[in-house]
Motif scaffolding. Structure first.
Motif, short mmCIF file in Angstrom:
data_model
loop_
_atom_site.label_atom_id
_atom_site.label_comp_id
_atom_site.label_asym_id
_atom_site.label_seq_id
_atom_site.Cartn_x
_atom_site.Cartn_y
_atom_site.Cartn_z
N UNK A 171 0.87 -1.18 0.00
CA UNK A 171 0.00 0.00 0.00
C UNK A 171 0.90 1.22 0.00
N UNK A 172 0.86 1.99 -1.08
CA UNK A 172 1.75 3.12 -1.25
C UNK A 172 0.99 4.44 -1.15
N UNK A 173 1.74 5.49 -0.95
CA UNK A 173 1.18 6.84 -0.91
C UNK A 173 0.98 7.31 -2.35
N UNK A 174 -0.22 7.78 -2.63
CA UNK A 174 -0.56 8.19 -3.99
C UNK A 174 -0.54 9.69 -4.20
N UNK A 175 -0.55 10.48 -3.12
CA UNK A 175 -0.56 11.93 -3.28
C UNK A 175 0.83 12.48 -2.97
N UNK A 176 1.12 13.63 -3.58
CA UNK A 176 2.39 14.32 -3.34
C UNK A 176 2.16 15.44 -2.33
N UNK A 177 3.21 15.74 -1.56
CA UNK A 177 3.11 16.74 -0.48
C UNK A 177 4.40 17.55 -0.43
N UNK A 178 4.24 18.87 -0.25
CA UNK A 178 5.38 19.78 -0.14
C UNK A 178 5.17 20.64 1.11
N UNK A 179 6.12 20.59 2.05
CA UNK A 179 6.04 21.30 3.33
C UNK A 179 7.24 22.24 3.44
N UNK A 180 6.96 23.50 3.73
CA UNK A 180 8.01 24.50 3.92
C UNK A 180 7.77 25.20 5.26
N UNK A 181 8.75 25.15 6.15
CA UNK A 181 8.61 25.68 7.52
C UNK A 181 9.77 26.60 7.83
N UNK A 182 9.44 27.77 8.47
CA UNK A 182 10.45 28.78 8.85
C UNK A 182 10.24 29.15 10.31
N UNK A 183 11.28 29.01 11.13
CA UNK A 183 11.20 29.24 12.58
C UNK A 183 12.21 30.31 12.99
N UNK A 184 11.78 31.18 13.96
CA UNK A 184 12.64 32.21 14.55
C UNK A 184 12.73 31.95 16.05
N UNK A 185 13.94 32.07 16.61
CA UNK A 185 14.18 31.87 18.04
C UNK A 185 14.72 33.17 18.63
N UNK A 186 13.85 33.93 19.34
CA UNK A 186 14.32 35.24 19.87
C UNK A 186 15.33 35.10 21.01
N UNK A 187 15.37 33.95 21.66
CA UNK A 187 16.29 33.76 22.77
C UNK A 187 17.73 33.58 22.30
N UNK A 188 17.88 33.09 21.13
CA UNK A 188 19.24 32.89 20.62
C UNK A 188 19.49 33.93 19.54
N UNK A 189 20.32 34.99 19.97
CA UNK A 189 20.67 36.04 19.03
C UNK A 189 22.18 36.12 18.93
N UNK A 190 22.63 36.57 17.80
CA UNK A 190 24.05 36.63 17.51
C UNK A 190 24.36 38.02 16.98
N UNK A 191 25.44 38.66 17.60
CA UNK A 191 25.87 39.99 17.12
C UNK A 191 26.67 39.79 15.84
N UNK A 192 26.20 40.40 14.81
CA UNK A 192 26.86 40.21 13.52
C UNK A 192 27.73 41.41 13.16
N UNK A 193 27.49 42.63 13.80
CA UNK A 193 28.32 43.80 13.48
C UNK A 193 28.20 44.82 14.62
N UNK A 194 29.28 45.61 14.79
CA UNK A 194 29.33 46.68 15.82
C UNK A 194 29.90 47.93 15.18
N UNK A 195 29.18 49.07 15.34
CA UNK A 195 29.61 50.38 14.81
C UNK A 195 29.85 51.33 15.99
N UNK A 196 31.06 51.92 16.06
CA UNK A 196 31.43 52.86 17.12
C UNK A 196 31.70 54.22 16.47
N UNK A 197 31.02 55.24 16.95
CA UNK A 197 31.15 56.61 16.41
C UNK A 197 31.57 57.56 17.55
N UNK A 198 32.71 58.26 17.41
CA UNK A 198 33.25 59.19 18.43
C UNK A 198 33.36 60.59 17.83
N UNK A 199 32.86 61.60 18.59
CA UNK A 199 32.81 63.00 18.11
C UNK A 199 33.37 63.92 19.20
N UNK A 200 34.33 64.82 18.80
CA UNK A 200 34.97 65.76 19.77
C UNK A 200 34.86 67.19 19.22
#
Length: 530
Positions: free
Chosen positions: A251-280
């Protein structure tokens, strides 16, 4: 010879014609039998050829001076030369199957050949080579391949090539697996061509193995057949060939299925860049009173208060990326949903001391071992709900239908049945003509004079009387004498007590035609003597 001449002279005109015709037919029959016996036995050389290819074969046979016969679409040659002619003609490229390959490109020259002409010759050669390869299979007798390549148009780059294959089976019909192999063969030979864009058509005009989905996806029946062969090979290795029956349901599966899932985890964040601006910033402020002295060139008169200020500002910006997970799953039809396997094995028969034969099933421990092997062979999964049933029952022995194939001594000799039948018919006709036509005529003519010596003396006395009667009845109808047996009278007495003339008259009444012929011969002899 003198006796034959005498018999021939005594025959009438009609009987002479019959004897001459019968002798001629016997002679022709014997001549025909000798002709058939000495004629070479014809064997089939080629059959089912195209008209052009058959003409080439006939022309080659005429050049070699080989005797041949054409019956319908088949060519027959002497059996002793058939194999030699096949190899000789094959070395010359005959018969041509009409599918020319890359040799077409050899005839193209650099002068006068355009790119369109070269492309057309190339695809024609490609089709011929593919047709040759398909015909090489023992299941296909003829094949034609057509390729529609859309790459020649530069403004249609998205057009995919397609192809079709027309095959004529050699005996049994082309199966779905064979059609699938032909599709893969054609698709692999053409760049950009996929198997689902290749159509295989048989001689009945039906598409073989037509599939709406991709060709690579196996159906449930294909998987069930593969698993069945695997299990049967495993079980028969223990119980023997013919002692096991395996059935697999998938007994085989006769229908086709496509699943696409996207998850975000706010607890795990990563700093990807830092900008420092100094003015005198720095500023100087001076204040003084306005007098005459402050306007002097030396400036000594200038005076007042002075103030300096400095400002420094630092800004830092950090960019964070939130953790993200993206999952995409494609499920094509054909996956096994549930598997059911049923195995029936035969036991053994034991003959007891009383001579009675009893059936003994396979022990349960051995059945459990076989069940474990079957589960491993089919990929058993309890979570999927698979079921395996294995039983040992009595399988009745069924004798195969038909007769056993045995070799015969007649197979070593090449016999032409039609020639033998013709010879038998001609021999029978010759025997019939010899026994029932010629022999009775000659026998009657030789047996009739043999009766005359018994009455020779009487015949001599009554010859003059009979001659007169015959002369009188020659022009008129010969009236038969009354038959004493038919009239109810007493039979004629024997030769001891009867008159020879009366007995002769009774014989004339019984055999009128023979008597007339004898008397006529007497008259002719008398005339010749005179």
């Amino acid at each position: 010879m003198q006796q034959i001449g005498t018999v021939w002279v005594n025959l009438g005109r009609r009987k002479q014609i019959i004897v001459a015709g019968a002798v001629a037919l016997v002679f022709l029959g014997i001549l025909a039998m000798s002709r058939i016996a000495t004629a070479p036995s014809m064997s089939l050389l080629y059959a089912g050829l195209e008209n052009g290819a058959a003409g080439d074969i006939v022309r080659a046979l005429d050049q070699r001076g080989v005797a041949y016969e054409i019956k319908g679409g088949s060519i027959y040659v002497p059996g002793a030369q058939r194999d030699e002619l096949r190899m000789t003609l094959a070395s010359e490229g005959l018969p041509a199957n009409g599918n020319r390959g890359y040799e077409l490109l050899d005839s193209l020259s650099g002068f006068g050949t355009t790119s369109q002409m070269f492309d057309a010759a190339y695809w024609r050669a490609k089709e011929g080579e593919l047709a040759r390869t398909i015909v090489g299979s023992p299941h296909v007798s003829q094949a034609r391949v057509h390729i529609a390549n859309g790459s020649a148009n530069p403004f249609q780059r998205t057009v995919n090539p397609t192809a079709s294959a027309y095959v004529v089976p050699a005996g049994a019909q082309i199966t779905g697996d064979q059609a699938k192999a032909i599709r893969y063969l054609v698709a692999s030979a053409v760049s950009g061509l996929t198997p689902e864009n290749v159509a295989v058509i048989d001689s009945n005009g039906a598409v073989i193995g037509a599939q709406d989905s991709a060709v690579a996806s196996d159906t449930a029946d294909d998987k069930a057949r593969q698993l069945r062969e695997r299990v049967l090979r495993l079980v028969e290795a223990r119980v023997g060939a013919g002692n096991a029956v395996v059935e697999v349901s998938v007994d085989t599966v006769t229908e086709s299925e496509s699943i696409r899932e996207r998850r975000f985890d706010p607890e795990s964040r990563v700093a990807i860049s830092t900008d420092v601006e100094e003015r005198s910033d720095s500023a100087r402020n001076q204040s003084a009173d306005v007098t005459v002295a402050s306007n002097l060139p030396d400036g000594d008169g200038a005076g007042g208060d002075e103030s300096n200020s400095t400002a420094t500002q630092t800004r830092e910006r950090v960019n964070y990326e939130v953790s993200e997970t993206e999952v995409e799953v494609h499920r094509a039809p054909g996956a096994i949903k549930r598997l059911t396997v049923a195995v029936l094995v035969n036991g053994s028969r034991i003959t007891g001391a009383d001579g009675v034969e009893t059936f003994e099933p396979i022990p349960q421990s051995e059945l459990d071992a076989l069940e474990e092997l079957v589960a491993s062979a089919v990929g058993f999964s309890a979570d999927r709900g698979d079921v395996i049933t294995l039983k040992s029952l009595d399988l009745p022995a069924v004798d195969p239908q038909g007769t056993t194939v045995v070799t015969s001594i007649w197979q070593r000799f090449h016999l032409d049945v039609m020639s033998l039948v013709q010879m038998a018919v001609l021999a029978a006709v010759s025997v019939v003509l010899g026994l029932f036509v010629i022999r009775p005529i000659l026998t009657n003519q030789t047996a009739t004079p043999a009766l005359l010596p018994a009455t020779a003396s009487a015949a001599e006395d009554t010859q003059s009387v009979l001659v007169g009667e015959v002369a009188a009845n020659d022009s008129a109808e010969f009236e038969p004498l009354p038959n004493p047996a038919q009239a109810g009278a007493a039979p004629l007495p024997g030769p001891q007590g009867a008159d020879a003339v009366d007995r002769l008259r009774s014989m004339i009444g019984d055999k009128q035609e023979e008597t007339v012929e004898i008397l006529r011969s007497w008259l002719e002899e008398s005339e010749e003597r005179v």
